[in-house]
Structures are given as C-alpha cells and as structure tokens.
Design a protein around this motif. Sequence first.
Motif, PDB file in Angstrom:
ATOM      1  N   GLY A  10       0.812  -1.214   0.000  1.00 37.33           N
ATOM      2  CA  GLY A  10       0.000   0.000   0.000  1.00 37.33           C
ATOM      3  C   GLY A  10       0.841   1.257   0.000  1.00 37.33           C
ATOM      4  O   GLY A  10       0.522   2.239  -0.666  1.00 37.33           O
ATOM      5  N   GLY A  13       2.273   1.725  -3.491  1.00 34.55           N
ATOM      6  CA  GLY A  13       1.195   2.190  -4.368  1.00 34.55           C
ATOM      7  C   GLY A  13       0.835   3.637  -4.105  1.00 34.55           C
ATOM      8  O   GLY A  13       0.590   4.406  -5.038  1.00 34.55           O
ATOM      9  N   PHE A  14       0.817   4.034  -2.840  1.00 38.79           N
ATOM     10  CA  PHE A  14       0.520   5.427  -2.498  1.00 38.79           C
ATOM     11  C   PHE A  14       1.621   6.350  -3.011  1.00 38.79           C
ATOM     12  O   PHE A  14       1.342   7.427  -3.533  1.00 38.79           O
ATOM     13  CB  PHE A  14       0.356   5.583  -0.988  1.00 38.79           C
ATOM     14  N   GLY A  59      -5.908   8.495   1.103  1.00 41.77           N
ATOM     15  CA  GLY A  59      -4.859   7.481   1.064  1.00 41.77           C
ATOM     16  C   GLY A  59      -3.819   7.678   2.149  1.00 41.77           C
ATOM     17  O   GLY A  59      -3.386   6.719   2.784  1.00 41.77           O
ATOM     18  N   LEU A  63      -3.175   5.105   5.182  1.00 39.84           N
ATOM     19  CA  LEU A  63      -1.865   4.492   5.375  1.00 39.84           C
ATOM     20  C   LEU A  63      -1.320   4.753   6.770  1.00 39.84           C
ATOM     21  O   LEU A  63      -0.725   3.869   7.389  1.00 39.84           O
ATOM     22  CB  LEU A  63      -0.897   5.019   4.314  1.00 39.84           C
ATOM     23  N   TYR A  78      -6.759   0.054   6.313  1.00 41.05           N
ATOM     24  CA  TYR A  78      -6.714  -0.715   5.069  1.00 41.05           C
ATOM     25  C   TYR A  78      -7.982  -0.509   4.241  1.00 41.05           C
ATOM     26  O   TYR A  78      -7.922  -0.501   3.008  1.00 41.05           O
ATOM     27  CB  TYR A  78      -6.475  -2.192   5.353  1.00 41.05           C
ATOM     28  N   LEU A  81      -7.492   2.646   2.503  1.00 39.00           N
ATOM     29  CA  LEU A  81      -6.538   2.429   1.420  1.00 39.00           C
ATOM     30  C   LEU A  81      -7.228   1.800   0.210  1.00 39.00           C
ATOM     31  O   LEU A  81      -6.917   2.145  -0.936  1.00 39.00           O
ATOM     32  CB  LEU A  81      -5.391   1.556   1.912  1.00 39.00           C
ATOM     33  N   TYR A  84      -9.139   4.577  -1.421  1.00 36.52           N
ATOM     34  CA  TYR A  84      -8.181   5.406  -2.157  1.00 36.52           C
ATOM     35  C   TYR A  84      -7.826   4.766  -3.499  1.00 36.52           C
ATOM     36  O   TYR A  84      -7.822   5.436  -4.531  1.00 36.52           O
ATOM     37  CB  TYR A  84      -6.921   5.618  -1.317  1.00 36.52           C
ATOM     38  N   SER A  85      -7.532   3.473  -3.485  1.00 32.46           N
ATOM     39  CA  SER A  85      -7.083   2.827  -4.715  1.00 32.46           C
ATOM     40  C   SER A  85      -8.176   2.799  -5.778  1.00 32.46           C
ATOM     41  O   SER A  85      -7.895   2.960  -6.960  1.00 32.46           O
ATOM     42  CB  SER A  85      -6.583   1.418  -4.428  1.00 32.46           C
ATOM     43  N   SER A  99      -2.265   2.096  -8.290  1.00 31.26           N
ATOM     44  CA  SER A  99      -3.607   1.788  -7.801  1.00 31.26           C
ATOM     45  C   SER A  99      -3.768   0.292  -7.550  1.00 31.26           C
ATOM     46  O   SER A  99      -4.382  -0.123  -6.573  1.00 31.26           O
ATOM     47  CB  SER A  99      -4.656   2.265  -8.800  1.00 31.26           C
ATOM     48  N   SER A 102      -1.912  -0.576  -4.363  1.00 29.62           N
ATOM     49  CA  SER A 102      -2.669  -0.125  -3.185  1.00 29.62           C
ATOM     50  C   SER A 102      -3.871  -1.019  -2.932  1.00 29.62           C
ATOM     51  O   SER A 102      -4.192  -1.338  -1.786  1.00 29.62           O
ATOM     52  CB  SER A 102      -3.127   1.320  -3.379  1.00 29.62           C
ATOM     53  N   GLY A 106      -4.240  -3.276   0.292  1.00 28.56           N
ATOM     54  CA  GLY A 106      -5.376  -3.133   1.206  1.00 28.56           C
ATOM     55  C   GLY A 106      -6.035  -4.460   1.512  1.00 28.56           C
ATOM     56  O   GLY A 106      -6.384  -4.752   2.656  1.00 28.56           O
TER      57      GLY A 106
END
Length: 113
Positions: A10, A13-14, A59, A63, A78, A81, A84-85, A99, A102, A106
């Motif tokens: 994650g 990815g972030f 995000g 996180l 999570y 997250l 967010y993704s 993405s 993430s 998650g």
Amino acid sequence: MAKGLGFYMGAIGFALGVLAFLLGLAHFTLMILLPPMWPIEFLLFPAWLMLSVAVLAVGGIGLSIAKSQDPGRARTGYALLLIYSIIAFPIFWGFVIGSILSFVGGIVGLIES
C-alpha cells in the motif's frame, strides 16, 4: 502487530499515486501556461486539483492508520486504502500499477489484521 506485506504494498502504491499527481500537476500547469491555452484543460484543472488532493488525503490517512498496533484501527486504515485505490484509478492517469498495488495491499492488509 508488525507491519506486513499489505502495508508495504500500500505504501509503494501510495507513493506511485503521489508521483502520478505531481506529473499530472506539471501537465496541467504547462498546458495552462503555454500558448495556445486549451479551454477544456483550464476548466478541468481546478476540479482535478481538488479531487486529487482529497483522494491523496484519504490514502495518506488510511496508510497512517494502517500502521497502528490495534487490529481494529488497522482494518479501518486498510479499508481507507482500498477506497483510495478505487478512486485514484481513474484520476491519476498512467501509474495504474500504483492503484493496483494499493488495492492488493489493502486486501492483503485486511487479511493479515
């Protein structure tokens, strides 16, 4: 509870999402400043900027909560997250891998916690 694979996936990815945001910001800024000024990009820029900042905030908060020692708080992080993704996928063009990382991070984090 130690940070596991889901947290690190994650986080990567972030970070790729933040990089995609910065590239999109540079793109919009150049398209506005350089002639000819494209009216559609000029109109889309404020909406994209506000939405991108909001998505990055979700995000980042997710996180930071995900690294909690409390399993309930970690699950909430999570879940944020994951949100967010899903939202970042169409907003940050390119960097689709961010993405996907993430999203998988998650899910793995929810399973681990």
